[in-house]
Motif scaffolding. Structure first.
Motif, PDB file in Angstrom:
ATOM      1  N   VAL A 207      92.107  -6.803  -5.385  1.00 55.16           N
ATOM      2  CA  VAL A 207      90.739  -6.347  -5.618  1.00 55.16           C
ATOM      3  C   VAL A 207      89.860  -7.010  -4.581  1.00 55.16           C
ATOM      4  CG1 VAL A 207      88.808  -6.290  -7.243  1.00 55.16           C
ATOM      5  CG2 VAL A 207      91.157  -6.103  -8.090  1.00 55.16           C
ATOM      6  N   VAL A 208      89.069  -6.236  -3.862  1.00 54.36           N
ATOM      7  CA  VAL A 208      88.179  -6.797  -2.842  1.00 54.36           C
ATOM      8  C   VAL A 208      86.750  -6.757  -3.361  1.00 54.36           C
ATOM      9  CG1 VAL A 208      87.410  -6.607  -0.450  1.00 54.36           C
ATOM     10  CG2 VAL A 208      89.736  -5.937  -1.075  1.00 54.36           C
ATOM     11  N   CYS A 209      86.037  -7.817  -3.133  1.00 55.91           N
ATOM     12  CA  CYS A 209      84.667  -7.901  -3.620  1.00 55.91           C
ATOM     13  C   CYS A 209      83.790  -6.870  -2.896  1.00 55.91           C
ATOM     14  CB  CYS A 209      84.118  -9.306  -3.392  1.00 55.91           C
ATOM     15  SG  CYS A 209      82.391  -9.491  -3.858  1.00 55.91           S
ATOM     16  N   GLY A 210      83.956  -6.862  -1.568  1.00 55.00           N
ATOM     17  CA  GLY A 210      83.190  -5.919  -0.771  1.00 55.00           C
ATOM     18  C   GLY A 210      81.704  -6.151  -0.905  1.00 55.00           C
ATOM     19  N   THR A 211      80.967  -5.100  -1.200  1.00 56.65           N
ATOM     20  CA  THR A 211      79.524  -5.211  -1.297  1.00 56.65           C
ATOM     21  C   THR A 211      79.065  -5.388  -2.733  1.00 56.65           C
ATOM     22  OG1 THR A 211      79.449  -2.834  -1.355  1.00 56.65           O
ATOM     23  CG2 THR A 211      79.051  -3.874   0.781  1.00 56.65           C
ATOM     24  N   ASP A 212      80.053  -5.405  -3.623  1.00 59.11           N
ATOM     25  CA  ASP A 212      79.737  -5.551  -5.039  1.00 59.11           C
ATOM     26  C   ASP A 212      79.093  -6.907  -5.329  1.00 59.11           C
ATOM     27  OD1 ASP A 212      79.774  -4.169  -7.338  1.00 59.11           O
ATOM     28  OD2 ASP A 212      81.972  -4.172  -7.600  1.00 59.11           O
ATOM     29  N   ASP A 213      78.305  -6.974  -6.412  1.00 61.15           N
ATOM     30  CA  ASP A 213      77.857  -8.300  -6.839  1.00 61.15           C
ATOM     31  C   ASP A 213      78.965  -8.938  -7.675  1.00 61.15           C
ATOM     32  OD1 ASP A 213      77.790  -6.890  -9.131  1.00 61.15           O
ATOM     33  OD2 ASP A 213      75.727  -7.419  -9.702  1.00 61.15           O
ATOM     34  N   ARG A 214      78.757 -10.216  -8.051  1.00 61.71           N
ATOM     35  CA  ARG A 214      79.840 -10.936  -8.707  1.00 61.71           C
ATOM     36  C   ARG A 214      80.229 -10.299 -10.043  1.00 61.71           C
ATOM     37  NH1 ARG A 214      78.647 -16.759  -9.061  1.00 61.71           N
ATOM     38  NH2 ARG A 214      79.256 -16.668  -6.888  1.00 61.71           N
ATOM     39  N   LYS A 215      79.215  -9.782 -10.733  1.00 61.06           N
ATOM     40  CA  LYS A 215      79.473  -9.219 -12.045  1.00 61.06           C
ATOM     41  C   LYS A 215      80.406  -8.002 -11.960  1.00 61.06           C
ATOM     42  CE  LYS A 215      76.855  -8.564 -16.292  1.00 61.06           C
ATOM     43  NZ  LYS A 215      75.552  -8.204 -16.850  1.00 61.06           N
ATOM     44  N   GLY A 216      80.105  -7.147 -10.996  1.00 63.53           N
ATOM     45  CA  GLY A 216      80.927  -5.964 -10.817  1.00 63.53           C
ATOM     46  C   GLY A 216      82.322  -6.319 -10.387  1.00 63.53           C
ATOM     47  N   TYR A 217      82.395  -7.259  -9.458  1.00 58.69           N
ATOM     48  CA  TYR A 217      83.675  -7.738  -8.941  1.00 58.69           C
ATOM     49  C   TYR A 217      84.505  -8.314 -10.091  1.00 58.69           C
ATOM     50  CZ  TYR A 217      86.711 -10.632  -5.875  1.00 58.69           C
ATOM     51  OH  TYR A 217      87.751 -11.223  -5.245  1.00 58.69           O
ATOM     52  N   PHE A 218      83.839  -9.138 -10.924  1.00 60.42           N
ATOM     53  CA  PHE A 218      84.499  -9.753 -12.084  1.00 60.42           C
ATOM     54  C   PHE A 218      85.079  -8.674 -12.994  1.00 60.42           C
ATOM     55  CE2 PHE A 218      84.091 -11.281 -16.525  1.00 60.42           C
ATOM     56  CZ  PHE A 218      85.023 -12.320 -16.475  1.00 60.42           C
ATOM     57  N   GLY A 219      84.258  -7.611 -13.204  1.00 56.65           N
ATOM     58  CA  GLY A 219      84.699  -6.519 -14.066  1.00 56.65           C
ATOM     59  C   GLY A 219      85.966  -5.872 -13.536  1.00 56.65           C
ATOM     60  N   ARG A 220      85.990  -5.679 -12.227  1.00 56.24           N
ATOM     61  CA  ARG A 220      87.165  -5.008 -11.668  1.00 56.24           C
ATOM     62  C   ARG A 220      88.406  -5.911 -11.740  1.00 56.24           C
ATOM     63  NH1 ARG A 220      86.531  -3.703  -6.205  1.00 56.24           N
ATOM     64  NH2 ARG A 220      84.526  -4.753  -6.015  1.00 56.24           N
ATOM     65  N   ILE A 221      88.169  -7.225 -11.566  1.00 58.61           N
ATOM     66  CA  ILE A 221      89.302  -8.163 -11.692  1.00 58.61           C
ATOM     67  C   ILE A 221      89.847  -8.104 -13.121  1.00 58.61           C
ATOM     68  CG2 ILE A 221      89.973 -10.607 -11.650  1.00 58.61           C
ATOM     69  CD1 ILE A 221      87.802 -11.010  -9.486  1.00 58.61           C
ATOM     70  N   MET A 222      88.914  -8.090 -14.095  1.00 56.28           N
ATOM     71  CA  MET A 222      89.311  -8.084 -15.500  1.00 56.28           C
ATOM     72  C   MET A 222      90.142  -6.850 -15.844  1.00 56.28           C
ATOM     73  SD  MET A 222      88.806 -10.755 -17.096  1.00 56.28           S
ATOM     74  CE  MET A 222      89.193 -10.239 -18.760  1.00 56.28           C
ATOM     75  N   GLU A 223      89.790  -5.730 -15.185  1.00 54.18           N
ATOM     76  CA  GLU A 223      90.558  -4.499 -15.445  1.00 54.18           C
ATOM     77  C   GLU A 223      92.023  -4.699 -15.084  1.00 54.18           C
ATOM     78  OE1 GLU A 223      88.913  -1.174 -13.310  1.00 54.18           O
ATOM     79  OE2 GLU A 223      86.950  -1.475 -14.273  1.00 54.18           O
ATOM     80  N   VAL A 224      92.255  -5.301 -13.920  1.00 56.25           N
ATOM     81  CA  VAL A 224      93.655  -5.514 -13.494  1.00 56.25           C
ATOM     82  C   VAL A 224      94.344  -6.488 -14.438  1.00 56.25           C
ATOM     83  CG1 VAL A 224      95.154  -6.196 -11.582  1.00 56.25           C
ATOM     84  CG2 VAL A 224      92.945  -5.118 -11.124  1.00 56.25           C
ATOM     85  N   VAL A 225      93.555  -7.535 -14.834  1.00 53.44           N
ATOM     86  CA  VAL A 225      94.138  -8.542 -15.727  1.00 53.44           C
ATOM     87  C   VAL A 225      94.600  -7.891 -17.016  1.00 53.44           C
ATOM     88  CG1 VAL A 225      93.616 -10.570 -17.133  1.00 53.44           C
ATOM     89  CG2 VAL A 225      92.866 -10.485 -14.760  1.00 53.44           C
ATOM     90  N   SER A 226      93.751  -7.011 -17.572  1.00 51.58           N
ATOM     91  CA  SER A 226      94.162  -6.398 -18.842  1.00 51.58           C
ATOM     92  C   SER A 226      95.300  -5.419 -18.611  1.00 51.58           C
ATOM     93  CB  SER A 226      92.988  -5.694 -19.543  1.00 51.58           C
ATOM     94  OG  SER A 226      91.918  -5.532 -18.667  1.00 51.58           O
ATOM     95  N   PHE A 227      95.295  -4.786 -17.439  1.00 52.36           N
ATOM     96  CA  PHE A 227      96.386  -3.878 -17.129  1.00 52.36           C
ATOM     97  C   PHE A 227      97.720  -4.624 -17.060  1.00 52.36           C
ATOM     98  CE2 PHE A 227      99.125  -1.524 -14.217  1.00 52.36           C
ATOM     99  CZ  PHE A 227      99.128  -0.290 -14.847  1.00 52.36           C
TER     100      PHE A 227
END
Lengths: 236, 716
Positions: A207-227
């Motif tokens: 997951v790359v942070c890119g231009t996202d803020d930390r909250k969005g980035y965190f959300g995407r990380i969490m998705e993979v974690v739950s997956f």
């Protein structure tokens, strides 16, 4: 013999802050240890600035560790018999830095990491967060090419963890240090620029942070974690 | 099952047990060897001629063995507790797995017994070998024929050794069981994580403590020098001992803090390589263990001092013996006390009558009364020692301008208070002829000096080279500038101190005024063909024939008259030689025994501590290796720490020993003309071998622990 890592290919750019996540036993710590030259690989190569560290032997290994790497461990691993100052200075003295340079360099880093007031204290007189920041200072004082952090927030309360992560971020941003952090904590990972996931010894996702803020980035990380099956959320 | 577990545990923790095992082994070995001395073949030979001496040696060895057993017992208990503490986590695991505390205690007991029994067996085997070596050494000391050697296994020593170590192991076993069964599971399991808190002392308190300790030690040294180590009942001696103990404790408790403080302030020296780490590590060790370092220091001090002083005394004995046995037998009658006490008036009267009756010749006295004497003695020479109360030693020294105060003699020497001893030249020459020396020619109106003691050498030289005149017995005499060295009787230590040799007419004058000599000595040579073994008995027979015993003599166990001229006591060369050699052997063995055991104890206490500290510090070495320290840096730090940890108490102990040896040398060795070089180099030898051996083994074990824990890849 079991294979901890297999068919894993990862490139970290100069000056990048990468987190490595994965469930318990996935091989993330082995990856870090291999990069750190503490574990040997049976095949494949690890290149740091063009140099294959898997081919290093004997004294070259020690030289590589002290010249090119900075370490931050889960439990700080400060030497209890040394003061904060001496612990940070250790990284320089074993390199053979000139004694007159050591004091100023330690103080510059300590100032930046906010540990000036504990330089004269012994590790057992410091809080967990202070210890970990002193360890961070020790890791970066020698201006290494790569800083390796193994669960640096693992033994900290959430406030101290946050301060440390901000410190790492600062190191990364201000000093341009390349950081590779192993963590099981999605919040910690959200301070990096990129998070790679390892499962069963091989690269699973990133997951790359890119231009996202930390909250969005965190959300995407969490998705993979739950997956990944929640396995990552309760490992320690 | 438990037994198998115990055996496996011992095998697995062989490294922990190595030092413990070696120490026990050495302890058992010397314990057996020195206790077996009295039973050796050699001693049966010596026993025939001198049964008292063998009994004395055996008693002394047994006495010191009790002390040695206490030291070894402490040592075993100490090392064992260390091993146990290190294994608490493992023992906790057994409890966790459902073993009963009694079973765990059983395992520990079995392990103790296993190590104890094997070290006892191996130690006894080595002890038997060592005792044979000691036997050879002492046979050559007595110049005995080595072909008379026979292997002897001493059952007394065996019994004592087994009993002593059985008691030690039982006590240790009981302590272990108590320790294990008292422990709660939680404390056993958490034992590993309890890391050592670093004891840090400030520079200022350390510096104050250090200065105080140096001042105390300096004052203690000064008191010791004043006491001269000749009178241990003196208050100065006990004060010096107490001050040394306190001073040493302050020293070991402050030295680390001070050195760290000073070195930290010299940054150029400090921030180099692993030196801050090494220094801190060592300082924290010294600060937490300063009490045991202090004990080690005291053990080392006693070990090295008793060894070197013992060796010194033993070399004094051997160098003096040959000179002291120039005659076959000496018959001595001191009479200086006859004039002092009323109870001796009849003895003085008696002596005068006997002297006049036998024409002042003791030889005549015996020859006319004893047929045995006439057969036994071929030649004799009498020497009567006179004194002039007007010419005391002090006055003599003053007259010839000899500064006693700054000499080894000191201003309080007994010699200075009494009249100087005076002998006639013809008697001296007769004595010299008896011992095969050329006569001294003494021109009329002159004197010569006879001296055998280094203590009075300076005074004798001054008297001999004096240009003025001395008034002896009312006669003015000048020096003939002759300084001779002639013993006047059979003795272990020649004791002729600055005796004036004067023309015979001066003796006549002294006889007229004084009446009796201070001492009358008759030296004899046995006739050819007299069996040396029989001579002593024959001489006693001659005494009995010539001097019928009084009731008092019989009550005191003499079967001849004694305490009167011409006989108060008699010494034969052969018994003097046996006694001196026996004494020398006793001193030598005792010095070896104590020196060895104390050094072994000191070495093993430090070894156990250093090993456990290395185990506790493995995490720190791992951190160092991860930070990029080379194998050489890490092991170098281990080496420096071990070396300095051993050297700090040794250096302090050697300072104390040097002071004692210096005082001893000034007051004893140099007085007897013995160089301290031999005992000192022997002491250096034993320290290097025993203590150095422990140092080396400890370093090798520590380095193996670090290498094993870190692995070849991490410790590159």
């Amino acid at each position: 013999m079991t294979t901890a890592l297999n068919d894993l290919s990862l490139t970290v750019r100069d000056g990048e802050f990468v987190s490595v996540m994965g469930p318990s036993g996935s091989g993330k710590s082995t990856l870090l240890n291999c990069v750190a030259t503490i574990d040997a690989v049976t095949s494949g190569s690890i290149r740091l600035a063009g140099e294959d560290v898997t081919r290093l032997r004997g004294r070259e290994l020690a030289r590589f560790r002290r010249e090119r790497l900075g370490f931050i461990f889960q439990d700080a691993n400060l030497v209890e018999t040394l003061t904060g100052f001496e612990n940070v200075a250790l990284a320089l003295t074993i390199k053979g830095s000139r004694p007159v340079e050591i004091g100023p360099r330690v103080r510059v880093v300590a100032e930046r990491l906010g540990v000036m007031d504990v330089l004269d204290k012994y590790p057992h007189q410091m809080s967990g967060g202070q210890r970990q920041r002193v360890a961070a200072a020790r890791a970066v004082v020698g201006a290494p090419s790569l800083v390796l952090a193994d669960e640096p927030t693992g033994s900290l309360d959430s406030k101290s963890a946050r301060v440390l992560l901000e410190t790492l971020e600062k190191i990364h941003r201000n000093a341009g240090a390349t950081i590779m952090m192993v963590t099981h904590d999605a919040y910690a990972a959200s301070f990096s620029q990129r998070t790679v996931f390892i499962k069963d010894g091989t690269l699973f996702n990133e997951v790359v942070c890119g231009t996202d803020d930390r909250k969005g980035y965190f959300g995407r990380i969490m998705e993979v974690v739950s997956f990944l099956g929640g396995g990552a959320s309760h490992v320690g | 099952m438990l037994a198998r577990l115990a055996v496996r545990n011992v095998r697995r923790s062989a490294r922990d047990y190595t030092i413990y095992f070696v120490t026990l082994l050495l302890g058992v070995m010397v314990f057996y060897a020195f206790n077996s001395i009295a039973d050796q073949r050699l001693m049966t030979d010596v026993n025939a001629s001198n049964p008292d001496m063998v009994a004395t040696i055996d008693r002394v060895m047994a006495f010191f063995s009790v002390a040695v057993a206490c030291v070894l017992g402490f040592l075993v208990a100490y090392s064992n507790r260390f091993i146990l503490r290190r294994r608490k986590h493992e023992l906790g695991t057994y409890l966790l797995l459902g073993m009963k505390a009694r079973q765990v205690a059983g395992i520990v007991l079995l392990e103790t017994a296993l190590v104890g029994l094997s070290s006892l067996a191996a130690g006894l085997a080595l002890g038997v070998v060592l005792s044979q070596l000691l036997c050879f050494a002492s046979m050559s000391m007595f110049s005995l024929d080595l072909s008379s050697y026979r292997f002897v296994l001493s059952s007394t020593a065996l019994g004592r050794t087994v009993l002593c170590f059985a008691v030690i192991f039982v006590v240790v076993g009981v302590l272990n069981v108590i320790e294990v069964s008292r422990c709660r599971l939680a404390t056993l399991l958490s034992a590993r994580s309890a890391s050592e808190r670093v004891g840090v002392r400030g520079v200022l308190p350390s510096a104050l403590c250090f200065v105080a300790s140096v001042a105390l030690l300096a004052y203690a040294y000064r008191l010791l020098a004043l006491n001269g180590l000749l009178d241990v009942t003196d208050a100065k001696f006990s004060a010096a001992t107490a001050l040394m103990l306190v001073g040493s404790l302050l020293f070991v408790s402050s030295v680390a803090g001070l050195v760290v403080g000073i070195v930290r302030r010299t940054r150029g020296l400090y921030l180099r390589g692993l030196s801050p780490f090494t220094m801190r590590q060592l300082a924290s060790r010294i600060n937490t263990a300063f009490v045991s370092l202090w004990i080690v220091c005291v053990l080392l001090f006693f070990g090295v001092t008793s060894f070197s002083v013992g060796m010194g005394v033993s070399s004094v004995l051997s160098s003096a013996l040959e000179e002291g046995t120039q005659f076959d037998h000496s018959i001595v009658a001191p009479m200086f006390h006859f004039a002092d006490l009323d109870q001796y008036t009849d003895r003085a009267q008696d002596a005068r009558e006997r002297l006049d009756a036998s024409n002042w010749s003791a030889a005549d006295y015996f020859a006319t009364r004893s047929a045995t004497w006439r057969e036994l003695v071929s030649q004799s020479a009498q020497v009567d020692i006179w004194s002039d109360p007007d010419l005391t030693g002090g006055k003599l020294a003053q007259t010839v301008g000899y500064d006693v105060e700054s000499s080894a003699l000191g201003k309080d020497a007994t010699l200075l208070r009494y009249g100087v001893s005076v002998i006639g030249v013809s008697q001296l020459n007769a004595t010299r002829a008896l011992s095969g020396h050329p006569p001294v020619t003494l021109p009329a109106g002159t004197y010569a000096v006879d001296n055998c003691l280094d203590l009075t050498k300076g005074l004798s030289e001054a008297v001999s080279s004096y240009g003025g005149t001395l008034r002896v017995g009312g006669v003015e005499l000048r020096s003939s500038r002759q300084l001779v060295r002639q013993v006047l009787r059979v003795t272990q230590l020649p004791d002729v101190q600055c005796v004036l040799v004067v023309p015979d007419d001066v003796i006549d004058a002294l006889r007229a005024t004084r009446g009796l000599p201070d001492t009358s000595i008759l030296n004899v040579r046995y006739a050819d063909g007299v069996d040396a073994d029989q001579a002593e008995a024959l001489m006693e027979k001659a005494f009995a024939e010539a001097l019928p015993p009084s009731e008092e003599d019989l009550r005191e166990g003499y079967d001849y008259g004694t305490g009167r001229w011409p006989l108060s006591f008699a010494d034969s060369a052969s018994s003097t030689r046996t006694e001196a050699l026996g004494f020398k052997m006793l001193i030598t063995f005792l010095a070896l025994y104590l020196g060895f055991v104390l050094l072994v104890s000191a070495g093993s206490v430090l070894a156990v501590q250093q090993l456990s500290s290395t185990v506790d510090s493995v995490g720190r070495y791992r951190t160092l290796a991860q930070l990029g320290c080379t194998r050489r840096q890490v092991l170098g730090s281990v080496r420096t720490q071990t070396l300095l940890y051993f050297l700090v108490p040794l250096a302090l102990a050697l300072c104390h020993t040097a002071c004692v040896i210096w005082v001893m040398n000034r007051n004893l060795f140099s007085a007897l003309g013995v160089s301290p070089l031999v005992p000192v180099s022997l002491a250096v030898g034993i320290v290097v071998v025993v203590y150095g051996g422990y140092l080396l083994v400890t370093y090798l074990c520590c380095s193996a622990i670090v290498r094993g824990a870190l692995g070849r890849r991490l410790l590159a």
